[in-house]
Motif scaffolding. Structure first.
Motif, PDB file in Angstrom:
ATOM      1  N   SER A   1      33.726 -56.416 -23.910  1.00 58.28           N
ATOM      2  CA  SER A   1      33.807 -55.296 -22.983  1.00 58.28           C
ATOM      3  C   SER A   1      33.760 -55.818 -21.554  1.00 58.28           C
ATOM      4  O   SER A   1      33.343 -56.950 -21.306  1.00 58.28           O
ATOM      5  CB  SER A   1      32.643 -54.324 -23.209  1.00 58.28           C
ATOM      6  N   ALA A   2      34.180 -54.985 -20.625  1.00 65.05           N
ATOM      7  CA  ALA A   2      34.136 -55.363 -19.218  1.00 65.05           C
ATOM      8  C   ALA A   2      32.693 -55.603 -18.778  1.00 65.05           C
ATOM      9  O   ALA A   2      32.425 -56.516 -17.991  1.00 65.05           O
ATOM     10  CB  ALA A   2      34.788 -54.280 -18.365  1.00 65.05           C
ATOM     11  N   LEU A   3      31.756 -54.831 -19.305  1.00 69.17           N
ATOM     12  CA  LEU A   3      30.350 -55.025 -18.961  1.00 69.17           C
ATOM     13  C   LEU A   3      29.867 -56.389 -19.436  1.00 69.17           C
ATOM     14  O   LEU A   3      29.177 -57.106 -18.710  1.00 69.17           O
ATOM     15  CB  LEU A   3      29.490 -53.911 -19.572  1.00 69.17           C
ATOM     16  N   GLU A   4      30.245 -56.788 -20.642  1.00 69.95           N
ATOM     17  CA  GLU A   4      29.863 -58.102 -21.154  1.00 69.95           C
ATOM     18  C   GLU A   4      30.485 -59.209 -20.294  1.00 69.95           C
ATOM     19  O   GLU A   4      29.847 -60.222 -20.019  1.00 69.95           O
ATOM     20  CB  GLU A   4      30.308 -58.235 -22.607  1.00 69.95           C
ATOM     21  N   LEU A   5      31.728 -59.013 -19.834  1.00 75.81           N
ATOM     22  CA  LEU A   5      32.373 -59.970 -18.938  1.00 75.81           C
ATOM     23  C   LEU A   5      31.569 -60.130 -17.650  1.00 75.81           C
ATOM     24  O   LEU A   5      31.306 -61.249 -17.210  1.00 75.81           O
ATOM     25  CB  LEU A   5      33.798 -59.512 -18.625  1.00 75.81           C
ATOM     26  N   ILE A   6      31.168 -59.031 -17.065  1.00 73.90           N
ATOM     27  CA  ILE A   6      30.379 -59.072 -15.832  1.00 73.90           C
ATOM     28  C   ILE A   6      29.051 -59.794 -16.061  1.00 73.90           C
ATOM     29  O   ILE A   6      28.623 -60.611 -15.238  1.00 73.90           O
ATOM     30  CB  ILE A   6      30.154 -57.648 -15.286  1.00 73.90           C
ATOM     31  N   LYS A   7      28.411 -59.540 -17.181  1.00 74.30           N
ATOM     32  CA  LYS A   7      27.144 -60.207 -17.490  1.00 74.30           C
ATOM     33  C   LYS A   7      27.332 -61.713 -17.665  1.00 74.30           C
ATOM     34  O   LYS A   7      26.489 -62.498 -17.231  1.00 74.30           O
ATOM     35  CB  LYS A   7      26.510 -59.602 -18.743  1.00 74.30           C
ATOM     36  N   LEU A   8      28.433 -62.130 -18.296  1.00 73.35           N
ATOM     37  CA  LEU A   8      28.712 -63.557 -18.454  1.00 73.35           C
ATOM     38  C   LEU A   8      28.919 -64.231 -17.102  1.00 73.35           C
ATOM     39  O   LEU A   8      28.399 -65.325 -16.851  1.00 73.35           O
ATOM     40  CB  LEU A   8      29.939 -63.765 -19.338  1.00 73.35           C
TER      41      LEU A   8
ATOM     42  N   ASP B   1      27.799 -63.172 -14.204  1.00 71.80           N
ATOM     43  CA  ASP B   1      26.520 -63.144 -13.503  1.00 71.80           C
ATOM     44  C   ASP B   1      25.576 -64.235 -14.011  1.00 71.80           C
ATOM     45  O   ASP B   1      24.877 -64.870 -13.219  1.00 71.80           O
ATOM     46  CB  ASP B   1      25.873 -61.770 -13.649  1.00 71.80           C
ATOM     47  N   SER B   2      25.593 -64.484 -15.317  1.00 68.48           N
ATOM     48  CA  SER B   2      24.703 -65.501 -15.882  1.00 68.48           C
ATOM     49  C   SER B   2      25.097 -66.907 -15.448  1.00 68.48           C
ATOM     50  O   SER B   2      24.276 -67.817 -15.475  1.00 68.48           O
ATOM     51  CB  SER B   2      24.680 -65.413 -17.406  1.00 68.48           C
ATOM     52  N   ALA B   3      26.347 -67.110 -15.058  1.00 69.20           N
ATOM     53  CA  ALA B   3      26.815 -68.437 -14.647  1.00 69.20           C
ATOM     54  C   ALA B   3      26.431 -68.772 -13.219  1.00 69.20           C
ATOM     55  O   ALA B   3      26.388 -69.947 -12.849  1.00 69.20           O
ATOM     56  CB  ALA B   3      28.323 -68.513 -14.797  1.00 69.20           C
ATOM     57  N   LEU B   4      26.155 -67.764 -12.420  1.00 65.16           N
ATOM     58  CA  LEU B   4      25.817 -68.002 -11.021  1.00 65.16           C
ATOM     59  C   LEU B   4      24.312 -68.162 -10.859  1.00 65.16           C
ATOM     60  O   LEU B   4      23.541 -67.492 -11.540  1.00 65.16           O
ATOM     61  CB  LEU B   4      26.323 -66.837 -10.163  1.00 65.16           C
TER      62      LEU B   4
END
Length: 62
Positions: free
Chosen positions: A40-47, A49-52
């Motif tokens: 999902s787009a939300l999961e993409l955003i979380k991924l 965010d977790s990389a930064l």
């Protein structure tokens, strides 16, 4: 590519399908660390965010 102290990273996002009004696909980190699938787009955003690095977190140099 993550740049030391900048809090930046480069990703390649591949949208493979759209279903239930959202995206499914893969995200690749350009520094070669990892590749992940998202549902999902939300999961993409979380991924992303977790990389930064988070506020107050010190980034280690390789």
């Amino acid at each position: 590519m993550a740049q030391a102290g900048s809090g930046r990273a480069t990703f390649v996002v591949k949208i493979l399908n759209t279903q239930n009004a959202t995206w499914q696909g893969t995200i690749d980190w350009m520094d070669g660390r990892r590749s992940e699938a998202f549902r999902s787009a939300l999961e993409l955003i979380k991924l992303i965010d977790s990389a930064l690095p988070q506020e107050g977190e010190v980034e280690k140099e390789a």
